[in-house]
Design an enzyme around this catalytic site. Structure first.
Site, PDB file in Angstrom:
ATOM      1  N   GLU A  22     -12.303  -7.964 -18.188  1.00 44.83           N
ATOM      2  CA  GLU A  22     -11.157  -8.558 -18.959  1.00 44.83           C
ATOM      3  C   GLU A  22     -11.686  -9.447 -20.286  1.00 44.83           C
ATOM      4  OE1 GLU A  22     -11.245  -8.379 -15.835  1.00 44.83           O
ATOM      5  OE2 GLU A  22      -9.061  -8.001 -14.949  1.00 44.83           O
TER       6      GLU A  22
ATOM      7  N   GLU B  33      -9.299  -6.615  -8.781  1.00 41.10           N
ATOM      8  CA  GLU B  33      -8.582  -7.603  -7.967  1.00 41.10           C
ATOM      9  C   GLU B  33      -7.657  -7.450  -7.050  1.00 41.10           C
ATOM     10  OE1 GLU B  33      -6.953  -9.220 -12.200  1.00 41.10           O
ATOM     11  OE2 GLU B  33      -7.585 -11.135 -11.201  1.00 41.10           O
TER      12      GLU B  33
END
Ligand SMILES: NC(=O)c1ccc[n+]([C@@H]2O[C@H](COP(=O)([O-])OP(=O)(O)OC[C@H]3O[C@@H](n4cnc5c(N)ncnc54)[C@H](O)[C@@H]3O)[C@@H](O)[C@H]2O)c1
Length: 701
Positions: free
Chosen positions: A125, A105
């Protein structure tokens, strides 16, 4: 130790370096360091470009998972990432190792990405029951096609650098020092007059495929990720990325993430994440105990398990001699191993040369000459105590001093096996699961006399061959198979009560088990379990209904998939309902006087699972497992228990032990009371409003 985040500047190119061993997890100190570094660099007009790099073996490889429970400390991810993205000069991420989660990210918030050609980038995730919550769902589809972005996050699989470059996630690949490569790239950008390139200002890639992708992914989630929330929330956030401006999409991502971190699914997955690390801690074992060196292996028995175990070691680069009594078994075993490798080669996950190298590491033998040289011997012959005793007596004469003697027995008393040798301290259970080359679990069974350094070596072996090693003590079936016995006993009993195999399996699969237990029996061979029970002295409490269906199928030769019929029929590789079996078992239930209650799906699920959990409580009280969480790891990695439920003991805590206890008492009244005795530990915890988790915390040894 130096600073967590340091900055250097040379010829107008700044390098911001993160150094937080072991994997540069993005904890508060890293975020604070990045905030400080990027704020300071803003004030320096001589800075023309900034490279974000990491020290050690990898780029930032995840978030700080502990913060999921404590709350994210300041500065938060969004603030830091926005600061990076808003840099007035280009920011280039220099990626090596594996950029995962928050690491990927942050790289998306950079303006350009340069990667080592062996690097990988991923957003796993979902494996923790959450979604990328630091802008990942909004930025990724602005860099790579929407469909690929959805696939990458849903699958949790990292893309290797070459795929990432093709997708547009990485701008340039480099060989050698990635920071140097990124600096060279930065210089090129500056010379070419290229400025910042904010991901958030780019349009979503492949918008025309958004509706179609969302539809097909929703169908996929409903089918393959049932009972889970995080994939559904992910698709909501991705849809927003395509439908809304960046900031509004970010709000949707935030709202979607908000409830997830504390959801049962995320807590369960986090529980297993930590539990899988905890298994290596052995109470009472001194840190000074060193493992024995293991450079060569011998396996006795080239059947289903022996062949699979040979592959496990060859895959780790270790030479293995496989001994069998029958030459045709050796030939067949070798052919099966080759076929397995060839499948990997054709799938592209293994190079042809690697296959040949691995095949060369495996030496078939009819005699024990190779055994004398081995540092580790693993016996995998038939599950027969007398045969195993004979083999260990022979190994005792042949194996070199200090060699570890392992047995792959599923149920037998390893103390008895060890007792036939003059070196019981070297004997240990190494229980692999079928198919051994695939299943991630290794149950390590410590016998009474097993030496500490043998146990430590077994744990090292597990690590080396990339298995989760969980330590158990000797008892019938150890952790996994002992808890399986009451679970499957209930499943089988339901058949005598009028449930069909399909009803039983679908109740368990709806809960999330990878496969219903009867389909598992068909796959493994119905006779396998039956013969083990016969050897043990079939007939618990002299109960003629105990595992009666398995016995009946075995008597008829309906042994499962290998013969085309078992609980089901197998036609053209498809599992189909077999009315003959249903009728046979119902009739048998009637003959044995079993009340025909036709249990509901909920009852089937509760009976199987609560019987298993009850046995788990006994295992804990007896010290067969060190921790409740060890049991959870065994079930999640070896028995297809849904990870998102955290394993049987964690699941029990989420249901509430009082609820389970009360239900067991009800079963005691309505079903066969001999089987429904609440475990004393379960009773105690239920009555005091406690849980297995709490018990474990209080009994941390
Ligand atoms: N199959 C499973 O799912 C599974 C899973 C975990 C553990 N186990 C355990 O692993 C062990 C092996 O099971 P399997 O399924 O591979 O059995 P298998 O029948 O496929 O193989 C056993 C092999 O041992 C060989 N053998 C017998 N006597 C021998 C001797 N004296 N010397 C050398 N070789 C000899 C046989 O020829 C045969 O090839 C058993 O203890 C079983 O309980 C099996």
């Amino acid at each position: 130790m130096g600073e967590v985040v340091s900055t250097s500047l040379s010829n107008g190119i700044a390098v911001v370096r993160v150094d937080k061993p072991p994997v540069n997890a993005m904890d508060q100190s890293v975020r604070a360091g990045l905030k400080r570094a990027f704020s300071e660099l803003r004030a320096k007009p001589e800075v023309k470009a900034i490279v974000l790099a990491c020290a050690g073996r990898t780029f930032i490889a995840r978030a700080d998972i502990k913060e999921f429970d404590t709350g994210i400390a300041e500065p938060g991810y969004h603030e830091v990432f926005r600061l990076i993205e808003d840099s007035p000069v280009p920011v280039i991420a220099a990626i090596h190792g594996t950029a995962l989660g928050a690491g990927t990210e942050v790289s998306l918030a950079c303006h350009y990405r340069v990667a080592d050609e062996r690097a990988a980038l991923g957003l796993p995730e979902l494996t923790l029951g959450i979604i990328p919550g630091a802008g990942g769902t909004q930025r990724l589809p602005r860099l790579i096609p929407f469909e690929a972005a959805a696939e990458m996050i849903l699958s949790s699989k990292p893309a290797n650098a070459i795929q990432a470059k093709k997708l547009g996630l990485v701008d340039e690949l480099v060989k050698g020092d990635v920071a140097e490569g990124a600096i060279a790239y930065a210089k090129k950008l500056v010379a070419g007059g290229n400025g910042p390139r904010k991901t958030r200002e780019r349009p979503v890639v492949g918008v025309e495929k958004v509706a179609e992708t969302l539809q097909s992914k929703r169908a996929q989630v409903a089918k393959t990720m049932r009972n889970r929330q995080s994939p559904i929330k992910l698709l909501e956030a991705l849809q927003a990325a395509a439908a809304m401006p960046f900031d509004a999409g970010l709000e949707v991502e935030k709202a979607a993430s908000a409830g997830l971190q504390q959801s049962t699914e995320a807590r369960a997955l986090r529980h297993l994440f930590f539990a899988e690390r905890e298994v290596r801690k052995i109470p009472g074992l001194s840190a000074s105990v060193k493992p024995r060196p293991i450079d060569s292996i011998a396996i006795i028995g080239a059947g289903t398990m022996g062949g699979g175990i040979a592959m496990v070691f060859a895959n780790a680069g270790l030479p293995v001699t496989v001994v069998d009594a029958k030459p045709e078994v050796l030939d067949r075993g070798r052919a099966t191993i080759r076929k397995n490798y060839e499948r990997s080669v054709s799938r592209g996950s293994l190079a042809a040369e690697q296959m040949e190298a691995r095949m060369k590491l495996i030496t078939p033998a009819l005699d024990y000459a190779g055994v004398a040289k081995a540092d580790l011997v693993i016996e995998a012959v038939f599950e027969d105590m007398n045969l195993k005793k004979q083999i260990f007596a022979k190994l005792d004469q042949i194996a070199k001093p200090g060699a570890i003697l392992g047995t792959n027995t599923s149920t037998l008393d390893i103390d008895m096996i060890a007792a036939v040798t003059k070196r019981p301290q070297d004997v240990i259970g190494l229980h692999f699961f079928s198919p051994a080359n695939v299943m991630p679990l290794l149950e390590i069974v410590r016998a009474k006399m097993t030496a500490d350094d043998v146990l430590v070596t077994a744990l090292e072996i597990a690590k080396k061959v990339r298995k989760v090693g969980v330590v158990a003590q000797v008892c019938y079936g150890f952790i996994g198979n002992r808890m399986m016995d009451p679970y499957a006993r209930e499943a089988e009993h339901c058949l005598l009560e009028g449930a069909t195999p399909e009803q039983v399996d679908s109740a368990l699969e709806a809960f999330g088990m990878a496969m219903g237990i009867l389909a598992v029996f068909d796959l493994a061979g119905v006779d396998i379990g039956h013969l083990t029970r016969v050897a043990r002295g079939n007939g618990f409490h002299n109960d003629p209904t105990y595992y009666r269906p398995s016995a009946m199928l075995t008597e008829r030769g309906w042994l499962g998939q290998k013969v085309g019929r078992g609980y089901y029929r197998y036609e053209d590789g498809k599992r189909v309902v077999d009315q003959e079996v249903i009728k046979l078992l119902h009739a048998e239930g009637g003959r044995l006087g079993v009340p025909q209650r036709k249990p509901s799906a909920a009852e089937i699920r509760e009976r199987c699972l609560y019987a298993m959990i009850n046995e788990g409580a006994n295992i804990l009280a007896e010290g067969i497992a060190f921790r409740a969480s060890d049991i959870d790891v065994v079930y999640a990695s070896g028995y297809g228990f849904p990870r998102y439920r955290g394993g049987p003991m964690f699941y029990a805590d989420t249901v509430g032990l009082k609820t389970i206890y009360d239900r067991i008492l009800e079963f005691q009244r309505t079903l066969d009371r001999r089987y429904w005795q609440p475990a004393p530990l379960l009773e105690k915890l239920a009555k005091t409003g406690s849980s297995f988790g709490q018990w474990q915390a209080e009994h941390a040894r």
